[in-house]
Design a protein around this motif. Sequence first.
Motif, mmCIF file in Angstrom:
data_model
loop_
_atom_site.group_PDB
_atom_site.id
_atom_site.type_symbol
_atom_site.label_atom_id
_atom_site.label_comp_id
_atom_site.label_asym_id
_atom_site.label_seq_id
_atom_site.Cartn_x
_atom_site.Cartn_y
_atom_site.Cartn_z
ATOM 1 N N LYS A 173 0.840 -1.198 0.000
ATOM 2 C CA LYS A 173 0.000 0.000 0.000
ATOM 3 C C LYS A 173 0.876 1.250 0.000
ATOM 4 N N LYS A 174 0.299 2.348 -0.488
ATOM 5 C CA LYS A 174 1.036 3.620 -0.501
ATOM 6 C C LYS A 174 1.437 4.040 0.913
ATOM 7 N N ASP A 175 0.566 3.786 1.891
ATOM 8 C CA ASP A 175 0.888 4.136 3.283
ATOM 9 C C ASP A 175 2.149 3.421 3.749
ATOM 10 N N THR A 176 2.327 2.181 3.306
ATOM 11 C CA THR A 176 3.526 1.417 3.673
ATOM 12 C C THR A 176 4.761 2.056 3.073
ATOM 13 N N VAL A 177 4.670 2.554 1.863
ATOM 14 C CA VAL A 177 5.809 3.240 1.229
ATOM 15 C C VAL A 177 6.242 4.417 2.099
ATOM 16 N N TYR A 178 5.294 5.249 2.513
ATOM 17 C CA TYR A 178 5.631 6.408 3.343
ATOM 18 C C TYR A 178 6.250 5.983 4.676
ATOM 19 N N LYS A 179 5.723 4.914 5.272
ATOM 20 C CA LYS A 179 6.296 4.413 6.535
ATOM 21 C C LYS A 179 7.715 3.919 6.325
ATOM 22 N N TRP A 180 7.944 3.200 5.219
ATOM 23 C CA TRP A 180 9.285 2.670 4.945
ATOM 24 C C TRP A 180 10.279 3.797 4.683
ATOM 25 N N ILE A 181 9.849 4.870 4.048
ATOM 26 C CA ILE A 181 10.743 6.021 3.842
ATOM 27 C C ILE A 181 11.188 6.560 5.194
ATOM 28 N N LYS B 213 12.408 2.971 7.750
ATOM 29 C CA LYS B 213 13.378 1.980 7.274
ATOM 30 C C LYS B 213 14.356 2.557 6.266
ATOM 31 N N LYS B 214 14.285 3.867 6.075
ATOM 32 C CA LYS B 214 15.206 4.562 5.173
ATOM 33 C C LYS B 214 15.159 4.005 3.747
ATOM 34 N N MET B 215 13.944 3.743 3.274
ATOM 35 C CA MET B 215 13.759 3.309 1.888
ATOM 36 C C MET B 215 14.366 4.372 0.971
ATOM 37 N N LYS C 116 13.918 5.293 -7.854
ATOM 38 C CA LYS C 116 14.596 4.577 -8.929
ATOM 39 C C LYS C 116 14.426 3.095 -8.629
ATOM 40 N N ARG C 117 13.885 2.366 -9.595
ATOM 41 C CA ARG C 117 13.581 0.949 -9.402
ATOM 42 C C ARG C 117 14.822 0.165 -8.962
ATOM 43 N N ASP C 118 15.987 0.430 -9.570
ATOM 44 C CA ASP C 118 17.183 -0.335 -9.221
ATOM 45 C C ASP C 118 17.632 -0.070 -7.787
ATOM 46 N N GLU C 119 17.457 1.151 -7.288
ATOM 47 C CA GLU C 119 17.811 1.462 -5.897
ATOM 48 C C GLU C 119 16.894 0.717 -4.927
ATOM 49 N N VAL C 120 15.616 0.713 -5.234
ATOM 50 C CA VAL C 120 14.650 0.030 -4.366
ATOM 51 C C VAL C 120 14.879 -1.477 -4.411
ATOM 52 N N ASP C 121 15.148 -2.024 -5.598
ATOM 53 C CA ASP C 121 15.441 -3.460 -5.713
ATOM 54 C C ASP C 121 16.647 -3.849 -4.860
ATOM 55 N N ALA C 122 17.708 -3.056 -4.927
ATOM 56 C CA ALA C 122 18.915 -3.340 -4.136
ATOM 57 C C ALA C 122 18.618 -3.250 -2.646
ATOM 58 N N TRP C 123 17.818 -2.278 -2.249
ATOM 59 C CA TRP C 123 17.442 -2.095 -0.841
ATOM 60 C C TRP C 123 16.653 -3.295 -0.337
ATOM 61 N N VAL C 124 15.711 -3.785 -1.136
ATOM 62 C CA VAL C 124 14.917 -4.951 -0.756
ATOM 63 C C VAL C 124 15.813 -6.183 -0.678
ATOM 64 N N ARG C 125 16.675 -6.379 -1.683
ATOM 65 C CA ARG C 125 17.577 -7.553 -1.694
ATOM 66 C C ARG C 125 18.515 -7.562 -0.489
ATOM 67 N N ALA C 126 18.896 -6.384 -0.031
ATOM 68 C CA ALA C 126 19.789 -6.282 1.133
ATOM 69 C C ALA C 126 19.073 -6.630 2.432
ATOM 70 N N GLY C 127 17.749 -6.788 2.364
ATOM 71 C CA GLY C 127 16.988 -7.165 3.545
ATOM 72 C C GLY C 127 16.511 -5.999 4.371
ATOM 73 N N ASP C 128 16.684 -4.779 3.857
ATOM 74 C CA ASP C 128 16.311 -3.599 4.638
ATOM 75 C C ASP C 128 14.812 -3.387 4.755
ATOM 76 N N ALA C 129 14.018 -4.067 3.927
ATOM 77 C CA ALA C 129 12.565 -3.952 4.028
ATOM 78 C C ALA C 129 11.990 -4.955 5.029
ATOM 79 N N ALA C 130 12.809 -5.917 5.433
ATOM 80 C CA ALA C 130 12.345 -6.980 6.328
ATOM 81 C C ALA C 130 12.097 -6.445 7.736
ATOM 82 N N GLU C 131 11.166 -7.066 8.414
ATOM 83 C CA GLU C 131 10.926 -6.747 9.820
ATOM 84 C C GLU C 131 12.074 -7.320 10.649
#
Length: 70
Positions: A22-30, A33-35, A47-62
């Motif tokens: 959800k869009k609300d989750t995006v704002y919370k992650w910014i 979690k320093k999205m 930038k899609r590649d920046e977000v992909d790298a951030w997710v792969r690094a596990g920074d979106a995980a709880e």
Amino acid sequence: MSDVAADRWLSVEEIATYLGIKKDTVYKWIERKKMPAHKFGSLWKFKRDEVDAWVRAGDAAEPGQMQKPR
């Protein structure tokens, strides 16, 4: 998809759709979690590649979530 289209800036709505959240989750992650996001006036852009790298690094995980390599 052309290189130009693949490298364009995405909006909050587009990155939320891309990630399946959800869009609300995006704002919370910014905020929490320093999205990787860039502010253009009052708009957040991604930038899609920046977000992909951030997710792969596990920074979106709880905290405490196990990351399984793929």
